[in-house]
Scaffold this motif. Structure first.
Motif, PDB file in Angstrom:
ATOM      1  N   LYS A 117       0.779  -1.267   0.009  1.00  0.00           N
ATOM      2  CA  LYS A 117      -0.055   0.064  -0.020  1.00  0.00           C
ATOM      3  C   LYS A 117       0.799   1.343   0.105  1.00  0.00           C
ATOM      4  CE  LYS A 117      -4.022  -2.175   2.224  1.00  0.00           C
ATOM      5  NZ  LYS A 117      -5.029  -1.983   3.456  1.00  0.00           N
ATOM      6  N   ASP A 118       2.070   1.184   0.459  1.00  0.00           N
ATOM      7  CA  ASP A 118       2.922   2.392   0.848  1.00  0.00           C
ATOM      8  C   ASP A 118       3.306   2.592  -0.468  1.00  0.00           C
ATOM      9  OD1 ASP A 118       2.245   2.823   3.504  1.00  0.00           O
ATOM     10  OD2 ASP A 118       4.048   1.639   4.226  1.00  0.00           O
ATOM     11  N   LEU A 119       3.942   1.407  -1.421  1.00  0.00           N
ATOM     12  CA  LEU A 119       4.496   1.844  -2.332  1.00  0.00           C
ATOM     13  C   LEU A 119       3.319   2.454  -3.420  1.00  0.00           C
ATOM     14  CD1 LEU A 119       6.633   1.457  -4.652  1.00  0.00           C
ATOM     15  CD2 LEU A 119       6.073  -0.858  -5.128  1.00  0.00           C
ATOM     16  N   ILE A 120       2.191   1.775  -3.442  1.00  0.00           N
ATOM     17  CA  ILE A 120       1.056   2.044  -4.377  1.00  0.00           C
ATOM     18  C   ILE A 120       0.767   3.674  -4.456  1.00  0.00           C
ATOM     19  CG2 ILE A 120      -1.309   1.983  -4.828  1.00  0.00           C
ATOM     20  CD1 ILE A 120      -0.969  -1.046  -4.287  1.00  0.00           C
ATOM     21  N   GLN A 121       0.790   3.970  -2.799  1.00  0.00           N
ATOM     22  CA  GLN A 121       0.749   5.503  -2.709  1.00  0.00           C
ATOM     23  C   GLN A 121       1.812   6.401  -3.203  1.00  0.00           C
ATOM     24  OE1 GLN A 121      -2.418   6.396  -1.371  1.00  0.00           O
ATOM     25  NE2 GLN A 121      -1.606   8.430  -2.029  1.00  0.00           N
ATOM     26  N   GLN A 122       2.842   5.833  -3.048  1.00  0.00           N
ATOM     27  CA  GLN A 122       4.214   6.729  -3.433  1.00  0.00           C
ATOM     28  C   GLN A 122       3.948   6.950  -5.002  1.00  0.00           C
ATOM     29  OE1 GLN A 122       7.684   4.796  -2.372  1.00  0.00           O
ATOM     30  NE2 GLN A 122       7.346   4.830  -0.003  1.00  0.00           N
ATOM     31  N   VAL A 123       3.711   5.709  -5.781  1.00  0.00           N
ATOM     32  CA  VAL A 123       3.727   5.818  -7.136  1.00  0.00           C
ATOM     33  C   VAL A 123       2.536   6.715  -7.468  1.00  0.00           C
ATOM     34  CG1 VAL A 123       3.203   4.446  -9.338  1.00  0.00           C
ATOM     35  CG2 VAL A 123       4.662   3.594  -7.346  1.00  0.00           C
ATOM     36  N   THR A 124       1.421   6.582  -6.917  1.00  0.00           N
ATOM     37  CA  THR A 124       0.141   7.431  -7.316  1.00  0.00           C
ATOM     38  C   THR A 124       0.453   9.018  -6.954  1.00  0.00           C
ATOM     39  OG1 THR A 124      -1.444   5.747  -6.538  1.00  0.00           O
ATOM     40  CG2 THR A 124      -2.364   7.807  -6.682  1.00  0.00           C
ATOM     41  N   ASP A 125       0.909   9.327  -6.074  1.00  0.00           N
ATOM     42  CA  ASP A 125       1.268  10.761  -5.517  1.00  0.00           C
ATOM     43  C   ASP A 125       2.312  11.017  -6.678  1.00  0.00           C
ATOM     44  OD1 ASP A 125      -0.317  10.291  -3.437  1.00  0.00           O
ATOM     45  OD2 ASP A 125       1.196  10.202  -1.938  1.00  0.00           O
ATOM     46  N   ALA A 126       3.465  10.445  -6.857  1.00  0.00           N
ATOM     47  CA  ALA A 126       4.508  10.703  -7.790  1.00  0.00           C
ATOM     48  C   ALA A 126       4.033  10.981  -9.012  1.00  0.00           C
ATOM     49  CB  ALA A 126       5.452   9.749  -7.858  1.00  0.00           C
ATOM     50  N   LYS A 127       2.840  10.241  -9.435  1.00  0.00           N
ATOM     51  CA  LYS A 127       2.350  10.385 -10.873  1.00  0.00           C
ATOM     52  C   LYS A 127       1.556  11.813 -10.962  1.00  0.00           C
ATOM     53  CE  LYS A 127      -0.096   7.588 -14.275  1.00  0.00           C
ATOM     54  NZ  LYS A 127      -0.566   6.507 -14.796  1.00  0.00           N
ATOM     55  N   ALA A 128       1.026  11.935  -9.982  1.00  0.00           N
ATOM     56  CA  ALA A 128      -0.148  13.098  -9.903  1.00  0.00           C
ATOM     57  C   ALA A 128       0.957  14.379  -9.848  1.00  0.00           C
ATOM     58  CB  ALA A 128      -0.874  13.133  -8.664  1.00  0.00           C
ATOM     59  N   ALA A 129       2.101  14.401  -9.230  1.00  0.00           N
ATOM     60  CA  ALA A 129       2.863  15.446  -9.286  1.00  0.00           C
ATOM     61  C   ALA A 129       3.827  15.520 -10.635  1.00  0.00           C
ATOM     62  CB  ALA A 129       4.160  15.211  -8.032  1.00  0.00           C
ATOM     63  N   VAL A 130       3.981  14.641 -11.043  1.00  0.00           N
ATOM     64  CA  VAL A 130       4.681  14.695 -12.623  1.00  0.00           C
ATOM     65  C   VAL A 130       3.690  15.463 -13.392  1.00  0.00           C
ATOM     66  CG1 VAL A 130       5.589  13.487 -14.574  1.00  0.00           C
ATOM     67  CG2 VAL A 130       6.158  12.809 -12.260  1.00  0.00           C
ATOM     68  N   ILE A 131       2.401  15.079 -13.450  1.00  0.00           N
ATOM     69  CA  ILE A 131       1.317  15.403 -14.185  1.00  0.00           C
ATOM     70  C   ILE A 131       1.540  17.064 -14.100  1.00  0.00           C
ATOM     71  CG2 ILE A 131      -0.834  15.551 -15.197  1.00  0.00           C
ATOM     72  CD1 ILE A 131      -0.845  12.508 -14.556  1.00  0.00           C
ATOM     73  N   LYS A 132       1.079  17.327 -12.818  1.00  0.00           N
ATOM     74  CA  LYS A 132       0.873  18.888 -12.435  1.00  0.00           C
ATOM     75  C   LYS A 132       2.128  19.617 -12.875  1.00  0.00           C
ATOM     76  CE  LYS A 132       0.009  21.484  -8.144  1.00  0.00           C
ATOM     77  NZ  LYS A 132       1.278  22.278  -8.253  1.00  0.00           N
ATOM     78  N   ASP A 133       3.163  19.029 -12.368  1.00  0.00           N
ATOM     79  CA  ASP A 133       4.651  20.003 -12.622  1.00  0.00           C
ATOM     80  C   ASP A 133       4.835  20.316 -14.085  1.00  0.00           C
ATOM     81  OD1 ASP A 133       4.641  20.121  -9.892  1.00  0.00           O
ATOM     82  OD2 ASP A 133       6.320  18.536  -9.730  1.00  0.00           O
ATOM     83  N   ASN A 134       4.452  19.609 -14.771  1.00  0.00           N
ATOM     84  CA  ASN A 134       5.023  19.255 -16.235  1.00  0.00           C
ATOM     85  C   ASN A 134       4.009  19.802 -17.144  1.00  0.00           C
ATOM     86  OD1 ASN A 134       7.935  18.248 -16.229  1.00  0.00           O
ATOM     87  ND2 ASN A 134       6.680  16.671 -14.850  1.00  0.00           N
ATOM     88  N   SER A 135       2.806  19.954 -16.664  1.00  0.00           N
ATOM     89  CA  SER A 135       1.576  20.520 -17.521  1.00  0.00           C
ATOM     90  C   SER A 135       1.808  22.131 -17.452  1.00  0.00           C
ATOM     91  CB  SER A 135       0.319  20.120 -17.117  1.00  0.00           C
ATOM     92  OG  SER A 135       0.102  18.799 -17.261  1.00  0.00           O
TER      93      SER A 135
END
Length: 222
Positions: A117-135
């Motif tokens: 669950k911790d890894l899934i949350q890390q990946v989910t949060d990181a993906k959201a940040a990548v989308i936000k930061d690079n848009s």
């Protein structure tokens, strides 16, 4: 009795001579030969694959670095400095490790399973940040565009390289933050993309430190 003492002394003498010879060969001669060959034929690699900028050593091509803004008051985790290309997440051995965020005391993977669950949350949060930061205006990152290396750390947690796909994903944001054209930054990424080793080992990659040094030079010439 005398014969026994003589044999013991002879064996001790032989052992001592063997110790001295092997110490000289393996502890002095061999290291000097190997060091000499390494310095003569592989000088850069033998000295840590150092990367220099403005005449100073700024890092190694083998170890990733973070590109973050200074911590704000009360802030625990620094925000990324979005004018630079960003590397892979640096989770190291996890949040309890002295190795988080490229602190070079230990290295290793998180060892979390794919369904953790911790890894899934890390990946989910990181993906959201990548989308936000690079848009940026005129360019929106789609979830399907985010490559795996943008949201996961490497086995060591210190990977200096990113995939061309992740570098390409950051082009529009880097161009906007540095007041450069997209074409200029795309060329920068292309020029610093290395193919597979010997043409078949590994994958194409971009060294983030070398890319950011080239970006700094390009901005300075703007």
């Amino acid at each position: 009795m005398n014969n026994s003492v003589t044999n013991t002394a002879r064996l001790l003498g032989a052992g001592l001579r063997a110790l001295l010879v092997l110490t000289l060969v393996t502890g002095v001669i061999y290291p000097l030969v190997v060091t000499g060959i390494a310095q003569a034929l592989f000088n850069s690699k033998a000295n840590g694959s150092e990367i220099k900028a403005d005449g100073k050593v700024v890092g190694s091509s083998l170890i990733g670095q973070s590109y973050n803004l200074p911590l704000k008051k009360g802030q625990q985790t620094p925000d990324p400095d979005l004018k630079w290309f960003q590397g892979r997440p640096a989770n190291g051995l996890g949040s309890n490790s002295v190795n988080t965020q490229y602190k070079l005391l230990l290295s290793g993977a998180t060892n979390l399973s794919a369904d953790n669950k911790d890894l899934i949350q890390q990946v989910t949060d990181a993906k959201a940040a990548v989308i936000k930061d690079n848009s940026v205006p005129g360019y929106t990152v789609r979830p399907s565009q985010v490559p795996a290396d943008a949201v996961t750390s490497s086995g060591s947690g210190l990977d200096p390289d990113i995939s061309p796909a992740y570098a390409g994903l950051q082009v529009h944001r880097v161009a906007e933050k540095n007041h450069l054209s997209v074409a200029q930054v795309e060329k920068l990424v292309k020029d610093h993309t290395d193919g597979r080793t010997l043409g078949f080992i590994g994958e194409s990659r971009v060294n983030v430190l070398e890319l950011n040094i080239a970006l700094k030079d390009l901005v300075a010439k703007r």
